[in-house]
Scaffold this motif. Sequence first.
Motif, PDB file in Angstrom:
ATOM      1  N   ARG A 100      45.273  22.968 -41.756  1.00  0.00           N
ATOM      2  CA  ARG A 100      46.500  23.374 -42.453  1.00  0.00           C
ATOM      3  C   ARG A 100      47.628  22.370 -42.251  1.00  0.00           C
ATOM      4  NH1 ARG A 100      48.464  29.613 -42.793  1.00  0.00           N
ATOM      5  NH2 ARG A 100      50.217  29.303 -44.230  1.00  0.00           N
ATOM      6  N   LEU A 112      44.963  23.760 -52.543  1.00  0.00           N
ATOM      7  CA  LEU A 112      44.189  23.964 -51.314  1.00  0.00           C
ATOM      8  C   LEU A 112      44.902  24.918 -50.365  1.00  0.00           C
ATOM      9  CD1 LEU A 112      42.882  20.357 -50.554  1.00  0.00           C
ATOM     10  CD2 LEU A 112      41.481  22.369 -51.081  1.00  0.00           C
ATOM     11  N   LEU A 116      43.037  28.265 -49.391  1.00  0.00           N
ATOM     12  CA  LEU A 116      42.540  28.366 -48.017  1.00  0.00           C
ATOM     13  C   LEU A 116      43.457  29.180 -47.112  1.00  0.00           C
ATOM     14  CD1 LEU A 116      41.326  24.686 -47.455  1.00  0.00           C
ATOM     15  CD2 LEU A 116      39.925  26.682 -48.028  1.00  0.00           C
TER      16      LEU A 116
END
Length: 514
Positions: free
Chosen positions: A473, A495, A499
């Motif tokens: 992250r 993303l 995610l």
Amino acid sequence: MHVMGPFLGQGGSPALEDAIVLARCLGQKIRAEDLSNCGRQILIDKAGEAIDQYVKERRKRLVAVSTRTYVTGLLLQTQSQLEKFTATMLLVILFRDPIGHTKYDCGCGLDMDMDSMEETHDIVIVGGGICGLATALALHRKGLRSIILEKSETLRDTGAAIGIRANGWRALDQLGVASELRQRANPIHRMRDVWIDVGKQQEILEIGECRCVKRNDLIKVLADALPPRTVRFGSQIVSVNADQENSYPTLQLYGDKSIQAKVLIGCDGSRSTVADFLGLKSTKKFAILSVRGLTSYPNGHAFDYELTRMRRGNILVGRVPITDKLVFWFVALPRTPSDEKLTDDPEVIKRLTSSKLSGFSSDVVEMIEGAELDSVTLTRLRHRAPWDLLLTTFRNRTVTVAGDAMHVMGPFLGQGGSAALEDAVVLARCLAQKVSAEDLSICSKKILINKAGEAIDLYVKERRKRLVALSTRTYITGLLLETRSKLVKFIVIMLLVILFSDPVGHTKYDCGKL
């Protein structure tokens, strides 16, 4: 032991000799850890051997000094000419040198020999920062004694502040220091992201417990909770070696000292000597500079108690109040070729940072220009790639790493410090499940290496999934700040949405009971 007449002026000097010889003999047979952890019979045997050695070394010296003072006393108290003649002859025959008794040397073993000897310790932690102190404290809470080798001469309380999210406070609760730290920092109630370019902002109200703590407050509270003399200052590690398959690691220090560790934990930051020994890949650099500082407002500030992150182009400014009169701030700037050599002059850093903040509000610029000089730092951000965290072993025999030495990451989530606190709790718990204080004292080398190895494997297994998620992250967020490509920015945002749909999901992790 040897009270004697004052005729040689030697009553006090032999007592000083006793002290050195006795301490040397005890130090050769018994370590501090033995006194705490050894079984009663083992300690009695070790101490008995040390005392026997002390008595043997002192006996000849004390008999000679005592005999000389005794004969001298007879010479003074007798009235018989024959006895005076006999005493005088004895002194001439046995003690011809009138100052021979002063030439005795009790040895330098307490000083020179101890310096040259290789010490052995149960658990050695390299690095006295947040992670090293927290790890030592966690081990202490579990009944495992450790020492910390810190290269600086005092606690490293330089730097500004550290944001601690809910997961970090759970770890501090387990360490037993959270209550004291809560009194030093006010709670943050929400997060607010602001995109200046597009005039958009987003508030996140449910963020869990979040506070920003001055780094030196956190360091001091952790250090004060440790047993005395846990931290050895001025201990800079040159290298770590382990030559034989079933040997403990040996740390070579500056000054020709060496220390053998039954368990070695590297908490020595992103440029870790212990990580080098483990063969970890070098940390990678973001093309981002980070500036941090503290600003005092003697009459109080008007900022809400929120974590505010303001973005304009590739520049990110963060602001977090600590108390009613103190604010922590950070700025992420894109690195340029002219930044090849970073300055450590706080005035220059403030001017450089202020010059980059065109388009930000005046209170942001004033906050940076008014920063406390001793709190301002400029660094190039580093990270350990997520795939390295996924694939690396992180253990060699009884050696491992924690904190930035294991998983240095960008500050974009404010999780670097909290993740290190989690490491401390999990590592101490895993070690205590497999290794007892008695094991460290009496287990054979092979058995202890196997037990500690199993514990470290448990620790790495438990931490890997968590750290890969955090690292991924922060890595993706760093890419968002680094890139100028609109396509890459779009992909990165997608993303993050796919995610990590929960913006505060990373704070909900619980490292568990110590």
